[in-house]
Enzyme design. Sequence first.
Site, PDB file in Angstrom:
ATOM      1  CG  LEU A   1      -2.186  -0.688   0.994  1.00  0.00           C
ATOM      2  CD1 LEU A   1      -3.295  -0.811   2.355  1.00  0.00           C
ATOM      3  CD2 LEU A   1      -3.178  -0.166  -0.048  1.00  0.00           C
ATOM      4  CG  HIS A   2       4.332   1.572  -0.382  1.00  0.00           C
ATOM      5  ND1 HIS A   2       4.773   1.993   0.969  1.00  0.00           N
ATOM      6  CD2 HIS A   2       4.460   0.116  -0.197  1.00  0.00           C
ATOM      7  CE1 HIS A   2       5.054   1.215   1.607  1.00  0.00           C
ATOM      8  NE2 HIS A   2       5.013   0.063   1.128  1.00  0.00           N
ATOM      9  CB  ALA A   3       2.722   5.801  -4.537  1.00  0.00           C
TER      10      ALA A   3
END
Length: 88
Positions: free
Chosen positions: A14-16
Amino acid sequence: MYEQKVTLTNEIGLHARPASIFIRAAVQFPCDITVEKNGRSYNAKSIMSVLSMSASGGEELIIRAEGDKEEEAVITLVDVVENKINVD
C-alpha cells in the site's frame, strides 16, 4: 463492528498509487474505518496514516469498520486490496 483479514497480494503493498486507490474507496463510507498491521491501527481514510503503515506485499492486514454501512465498507476494501491495486 465488522472486520476481515486480507493479505496484500501486490508486490509493492500500500504505497503511493495503491494507497490512494484504497483511500478513495474508504472515504465513500460514513463509518470509521481502520487498518491494523502487526497490532497497530491506522486510519484508513488518511493518506499519511496509510503510508506510515509501510504495508508491503505478502503482509496480512485487518480491515475494521464501525458505524453505518460497516460491513459493506469492509467487503469493498477487501475487494480493493485483492483485486484493484495490483500493479502490472
